[in-house]
Every structure is written in structure tokens, then in C-alpha cells.
Scaffold this active site. Sequence first.
Site, PDB file in Angstrom:
ATOM      1  CG  ASP A   1       4.931 -10.732  38.069  1.00 13.83           C
ATOM      2  OD1 ASP A   1       4.263 -11.569  37.417  1.00 13.83           O
ATOM      3  OD2 ASP A   1       4.676 -10.440  39.243  1.00 13.83           O
TER       4      ASP A   1
ATOM      5  CG  LEU B   1       4.871 -14.340  40.827  1.00 18.01           C
ATOM      6  CD1 LEU B   1       5.842 -15.171  39.994  1.00 18.01           C
ATOM      7  CD2 LEU B   1       4.513 -15.099  42.107  1.00 18.01           C
ATOM      8  CG  ASP B   2       7.053  -7.503  40.222  1.00 18.09           C
ATOM      9  OD1 ASP B   2       8.177  -7.881  40.579  1.00 18.09           O
ATOM     10  OD2 ASP B   2       6.800  -7.170  39.056  1.00 18.09           O
ATOM     11  CG  PHE B   3       1.675  -6.257  43.089  1.00 22.70           C
ATOM     12  CD1 PHE B   3       2.524  -5.165  43.046  1.00 22.70           C
ATOM     13  CD2 PHE B   3       0.735  -6.395  42.080  1.00 22.70           C
ATOM     14  CE1 PHE B   3       2.443  -4.226  42.037  1.00 22.70           C
ATOM     15  CE2 PHE B   3       0.632  -5.458  41.066  1.00 22.70           C
ATOM     16  CZ  PHE B   3       1.493  -4.366  41.035  1.00 22.70           C
TER      17      PHE B   3
END
Length: 391
Positions: free
Chosen positions: A139, A166-168
Site C-alpha cells: 500500500d 489503497l488496500d481497503f
Amino acid sequence: MQKGALESIRALELGIYLNGPYIGRLLAELGAEVIKIEPPWGDPMRNSPPFINGDSLHSIYYNVNKKFITLNLKTSKGRELFLELIKKSDIVISNFRPGTLEKLKIGYDDLVKVNPKIILVSSTGYGYNSPYKDLPAFDPIVQALSGMMDSTGYPDRPTRAGMAILDFTTAAYAVIAVLAALMYRERTGRGQFIDMSMYDVSLTLSMQSLTYIFLGHHPRVGPTSLVFSPEYLYEAKDGYVYVIIPTDEAWRNLAKRMGREDLIDNPKYKTVADRVVHRGEVNKIVQDYFRNLTKDEIVKIVIECGGAAAPVRELKEQFEDPHVKARNMFVEFLLNGNKIIVPGSPFKMSETPGIVKWPGLLKGYHNEEVYRELLGLSKDKIEKLRMEGVI
């Protein structure tokens, strides 16, 4: 127990760390049967601290509601078992680097030969056709490379976002794409390949990029913005408060409360646009007034003036927040005899709400259930595969 909206959908998750597993968690909250497939040595996230009596807190949280099996996809028997599972599944989730599935001979072209209705969602840093596709992507790495990090922080230095944004967010976008693909399959009978990129998502979040295009610059402005003024992280007697004064009327009301009617007709401060240009001066004026007030006093004044404000809370305060309790946003479980707490589901739906049924469990926890009930393997066959290192 109440059924979820996706109760008839089965997903196979090949996710590691955060991005892929979070896609699986969201689908599982919505009722899908998500089978997390790990190699016999486990998802590397299981080794990530902090630990609760030997269990990674990350693994406990990001893997709620899933079934857990082990399978070595680098073996021919492992690949054969995986393809048998594909015949009985709807979705495959992967956040392996582009090309990894293809090397294992389980890429999308391989899967559709076995099940033309399969939906493969690949969520990676840069996507399949990017010049960066072979680069490792976490991320904050993508935050840095995409320019997102340049918009975060103080004027003299950038910083990463505190959460793995950004992962989520990419996981949420991926779930939207999966739901659309399921609707498309309902009409046509065909699955599809979904190629999600964290870099792409970072651009959809970046209004700052457009500001740069049109204005030729975008200063890193720290705890403020170029949209409203006053807007700032102000210091109170007992902590910090974030304040937004979004309209000229609210500004006039605040000026009166501060005893600074002289500011109202001053051309430097008359409109939002004027105040944004002179935001440094505006913030100093407001800060001088707020400095001798408490957080609660500032919030009350700002809201009465027509603005918005909130005290900056410590994370530990979440657990007693009345909103959190009213919305059931923390759920308690016993795991290996120990009480743990994980975030609940944000999917508040009248008929099929999201449900957190159990936390992330041990690797291989559901091996016997899945291999016996879904694939029809005998207990002796399962033990033989385990001894051979296939599962």
C-alpha cells in the site's frame, strides 16, 4: 442464523497480506461461502505482529467468516484439486503479482476451460498491462509511486496515510466489480476476468491531480485543504479539533462570535475563495481565538455558527463511542479460550445485513469439511495428500 445476500455464491481466495483477504472478508460478510486457500506453510500475514496468544491480529480480522484449507498449488496434485474446486465455485480472488497464476497453470484462460462461468478477480498494485506489473507492491509503495503521498503531510515533507487506504479501497472497488460481473453472468451465462489496480484506484481518489492539471501546482497543505477556509486542525486547551467553515454566512457568524466584525467586509476574507488564498492569515486569526477554549466549547461554537467540527479522538475512545455501540461495530468472540474483538460489518441492510460470524481461524481448519463434503475425498485420501505435502 440469518442468510446473506450472496448465500448461494462460493469464492476461492488465494489472497495474501491485506488486499486479497479484504476482498474475501467483504464477500463473506455479505453471505458468500469464502474458502481461503493457503499453502501448507500458511499466508505470510499469519506471521505479522501484533499477536494475541500466538495468533496474528491481522489474520484474525481480515479473515472473518471464511473457511480455511491448505493446498500446495506448486504440485500437480494440488493443481488438480484446485481445478476440481473451480468446477464447484463462482469466484476466484487473487492478489498475486501478474503472471503468478499463469506460471502455476491456473490463470484465467486455464480456469474458463474448466468452468466458463468462473469470475477471476485479480487485485494487484499495477494490473496486468502496466509497465510496473512486475514490481512488488504494498500500500505505501503505491501511495508513493502514484503521487498520493505527495498530497499528504506537511508543507516540508510528505507522509503515508495512517491506514492502508489503497488496500481497503481497491478491495471495495473489486467487490463492486464482482457484483457487476455476477449480474452480467446472470444475463449471459459467462464469467469474466477482473483486473484491479491499486495505482488506478489512487488516481480516482486524487482530486489533487486535477488541481495540478488546471492550476499548475498543488501545495502540500498539511491539516487543511484548498476547498474551504477556515479549515484546519486547531489546537484547543485540551487537545485538537478539526474545523470546517464551508460558507460565507458561517464565516460571518464566526467572526461575530470572535468579536472580529472587522473581518466580515475585509476583501481578503469576504468569500470562501478569498479566504482560501489567504488561508494562512485566516488560520492564525482563528487559532488565536480557539487557543483558550476547550475542544467541546469549540465544537459547540462552530456548529452554532453553521460550520462542522469534531474533536480529534484517540483510537481507544472508539470502544465507548455511542455511535459504535448503536451500530454494533465491534463484535466479541472467544478464540482458543481468549476473548478477542474485531470490527463488525458496515453493511447495514434491511433484509440481508452483513454479518461477522467468526474470526480468522487456524490454517487448514476446514480441510476435512471441504475435501470430504465438497470433493468427496475419503479420510484416508486426505491423510495421504497431507503426508505428501499436497495439503
